[in-house]
Design a protein around this motif. Structure first.
Motif, mmCIF file in Angstrom:
data_model
loop_
_atom_site.group_PDB
_atom_site.id
_atom_site.type_symbol
_atom_site.label_atom_id
_atom_site.label_comp_id
_atom_site.label_asym_id
_atom_site.label_seq_id
_atom_site.Cartn_x
_atom_site.Cartn_y
_atom_site.Cartn_z
ATOM 1 N N ALA A 1 0.842 -1.206 0.000
ATOM 2 C CA ALA A 1 0.000 0.000 0.000
ATOM 3 C C ALA A 1 0.875 1.253 0.000
ATOM 4 N N LEU A 2 1.957 1.221 0.764
ATOM 5 C CA LEU A 2 2.870 2.375 0.797
ATOM 6 C C LEU A 2 3.496 2.591 -0.583
ATOM 7 N N ASN A 3 3.855 1.492 -1.248
ATOM 8 C CA ASN A 3 4.397 1.610 -2.608
ATOM 9 C C ASN A 3 3.369 2.228 -3.555
ATOM 10 N N ALA A 4 2.099 1.830 -3.393
ATOM 11 C CA ALA A 4 1.035 2.376 -4.259
ATOM 12 C C ALA A 4 0.883 3.879 -4.022
ATOM 13 N N ILE A 5 0.951 4.294 -2.759
ATOM 14 C CA ILE A 5 0.851 5.722 -2.438
ATOM 15 C C ILE A 5 2.048 6.457 -3.047
ATOM 16 N N ASP A 6 3.227 5.886 -2.865
ATOM 17 C CA ASP A 6 4.457 6.498 -3.365
ATOM 18 C C ASP A 6 4.392 6.672 -4.895
ATOM 19 N N ARG A 7 3.888 5.642 -5.578
ATOM 20 C CA ARG A 7 3.760 5.696 -7.051
ATOM 21 C C ARG A 7 2.843 6.831 -7.497
ATOM 22 N N ALA A 8 1.854 7.141 -6.634
ATOM 23 C CA ALA A 8 0.852 8.146 -7.008
ATOM 24 C C ALA A 8 1.333 9.575 -6.773
ATOM 25 N N LEU A 9 2.467 9.730 -6.090
ATOM 26 C CA LEU A 9 2.944 11.078 -5.762
ATOM 27 C C LEU A 9 3.693 11.680 -6.942
ATOM 28 N N VAL A 10 3.342 12.930 -7.246
ATOM 29 C CA VAL A 10 4.090 13.637 -8.286
ATOM 30 C C VAL A 10 4.528 14.959 -7.664
ATOM 31 N N GLY A 11 5.811 15.068 -7.327
ATOM 32 C CA GLY A 11 6.309 16.281 -6.663
ATOM 33 C C GLY A 11 5.686 16.429 -5.286
ATOM 34 N N ASP A 12 5.511 17.674 -4.845
ATOM 35 C CA ASP A 12 4.896 17.901 -3.536
ATOM 36 C C ASP A 12 3.440 17.467 -3.600
ATOM 37 N N ALA A 13 2.958 16.798 -2.547
ATOM 38 C CA ALA A 13 1.605 16.251 -2.614
ATOM 39 C C ALA A 13 0.908 16.326 -1.268
ATOM 40 N N ASP A 14 -0.408 16.581 -1.321
ATOM 41 C CA ASP A 14 -1.243 16.557 -0.126
ATOM 42 C C ASP A 14 -1.890 15.181 -0.032
ATOM 43 N N VAL A 15 -1.690 14.533 1.110
ATOM 44 C CA VAL A 15 -2.204 13.176 1.303
ATOM 45 C C VAL A 15 -3.113 13.151 2.525
ATOM 46 N N LEU A 16 -4.223 12.423 2.387
ATOM 47 C CA LEU A 16 -5.156 12.231 3.506
ATOM 48 C C LEU A 16 -5.228 10.748 3.826
ATOM 49 N N GLU A 17 -5.059 10.396 5.105
ATOM 50 C CA GLU A 17 -5.342 9.016 5.523
ATOM 51 C C GLU A 17 -6.627 9.024 6.334
ATOM 52 N N VAL A 18 -7.547 8.121 5.992
ATOM 53 C CA VAL A 18 -8.803 8.003 6.747
ATOM 54 C C VAL A 18 -8.780 6.692 7.524
ATOM 55 N N GLY A 19 -9.206 6.738 8.793
ATOM 56 C CA GLY A 19 -9.178 5.531 9.627
ATOM 57 C C GLY A 19 -7.745 5.118 9.918
ATOM 58 N N CYS A 20 -6.956 6.047 10.457
ATOM 59 C CA CYS A 20 -5.498 5.839 10.576
ATOM 60 C C CYS A 20 -5.103 4.910 11.711
ATOM 61 N N GLY A 21 -6.046 4.520 12.584
ATOM 62 C CA GLY A 21 -5.688 3.634 13.687
ATOM 63 C C GLY A 21 -4.604 4.250 14.554
ATOM 64 N N THR A 22 -3.602 3.437 14.928
ATOM 65 C CA THR A 22 -2.569 3.913 15.854
ATOM 66 C C THR A 22 -1.515 4.781 15.171
ATOM 67 N N GLY A 23 -1.622 4.946 13.869
ATOM 68 C CA GLY A 23 -0.743 5.904 13.176
ATOM 69 C C GLY A 23 0.534 5.300 12.610
ATOM 70 N N ALA A 24 0.661 3.974 12.621
ATOM 71 C CA ALA A 24 1.898 3.344 12.131
ATOM 72 C C ALA A 24 2.119 3.659 10.644
ATOM 73 N N MET A 25 1.063 3.538 9.847
ATOM 74 C CA MET A 25 1.188 3.833 8.412
ATOM 75 C C MET A 25 1.344 5.342 8.197
ATOM 76 N N ALA A 26 0.608 6.131 8.981
ATOM 77 C CA ALA A 26 0.689 7.592 8.843
ATOM 78 C C ALA A 26 2.135 8.063 9.015
ATOM 79 N N GLU A 27 2.822 7.468 9.981
ATOM 80 C CA GLU A 27 4.215 7.860 10.224
ATOM 81 C C GLU A 27 5.080 7.565 8.987
ATOM 82 N N ARG A 28 4.791 6.448 8.326
ATOM 83 C CA ARG A 28 5.577 6.077 7.140
ATOM 84 C C ARG A 28 5.211 6.970 5.948
ATOM 85 N N ILE A 29 3.923 7.286 5.794
ATOM 86 C CA ILE A 29 3.509 8.167 4.682
ATOM 87 C C ILE A 29 4.134 9.543 4.885
#
Ligand SMILES: C[S@@+](CC[C@H](N)C(=O)[O-])C[C@H]1O[C@@H](n2cnc3c(N)ncnc32)[C@H](O)[C@@H]1O
Length: 234
Positions: free
Chosen positions: A40-68
């Motif tokens: 999933a992180l790779n998919a997010i990374d692939r979708a980024l073009v330059g500076d990007a605004d990202v929203l995570e919904v239902g982030c739980g304890t924030g483990a993925m948010a920290e990586r994004i």
């Protein structure tokens, strides 16, 4: 699991991190060494073009948010409706806010990428939630969503007298549901494994759902198959 999108059950289930941590600890990657969170992180990374605004919904304890948040050029806002999870995510240095996916407190076209990991099956009004995701995404933006298949830990649930968890947003339904709002939907299916060191660990996993399931005793280690899909929609 009929209660999967019952708001009272979901609120109680995630009032603290205990249930989520119990479940997360048993999951192992696929035989090829692929981990759905990394994919999933790779998919997010692939979708980024330059500076990007990202929203995570239902982030739980924030483990993925920290990586994004650590991806170059990303400005992230992470949201969850659990107050405790917002607190835990903010403690990781992430801009974390309490919000229901059905009522996102953001302007139209605010984000380049939206990520929802294992949360759309909990939402009371899936149509409304997806309309909100579409609304806050910029044209051409990408939605990455992860969910489980109908056969995810089905053998474990059956062994404990339960039934497979058929949810509203699954590996089986995700493509169709997303296809109604996005022109291009891709999927990556992953066969994961839940490994339990002993019976107590497997029973604790079941107890985390609070469904009253009881697993007959067994000796030694046990492994059950999981099924996860990472969807990329734009
Ligand atoms: C299975 S957990 C997954 C958490 C995290 N994404 C992860 O992968 O570890 C589901 C999360 O969705 C959140 N959630 C459920 N319904 C929600 C809603 N309507 N709006 C926002 N968050 C919600 C829960 O509080 C919980 O944190």
């Amino acid at each position: 699991m009929s209660q999967m999108n019952d708001p009272d059950y979901v609120r109680e289930q995630y009032a603290s991190e205990d249930n989520l941590e119990t479940r997360r600890s048993v999951w192992q990657p696929t035989a090829e060494g692929l981990d759905p969170v990394n994919e999933a992180l790779n998919a997010i990374d692939r979708a980024l073009v330059g500076d990007a605004d990202v929203l995570e919904v239902g982030c739980g304890t924030g483990a993925m948010a920290e990586r994004i948040n650590a991806l170059p050029g990303v400005t992230l806002v992470a949201t969850d409706f659990s107050e405790r999870f917002v607190e835990l995510t903010a403690a990781r240095g992430v801009d974390a806010r309490q919000a229901d996916i059905c009522y996102l407190p953001f302007d139209d076209a605010s984000f380049d990428v939206v990520y929802a990991g294992w949360m759309l099956y909990h939402v009371r009004d899936l149509d409304r939630a997806l309309n909100e995701v579409r609304r806050v995404l910029r044209p051409g933006g990408t939605f990455v969503a992860v969910t489980n298949g109908n056969d995810h830990i089905a053998d474990l649930l059956r062994a404990a007298g339960g039934k497979p968890a058929i949810t509203q947003f699954s590996s089986e339904t995700g493509e169709f549901v997303l296809g109604r709002r996005f022109g291009d939907v891709r999927r990556h299916d992953l066969e994961t494994r839940a490994v339990f060191g002993d019976h107590a660990a497997a029973q604790a996993y079941l107890d985390s759902f609070d469904e009253g399931l009881v697993l007959p005793p067994f000796e030694g280690e046990r492994e059950y198959a999981g099924h996860v899909t990472v969807f990329e929609a734009r």
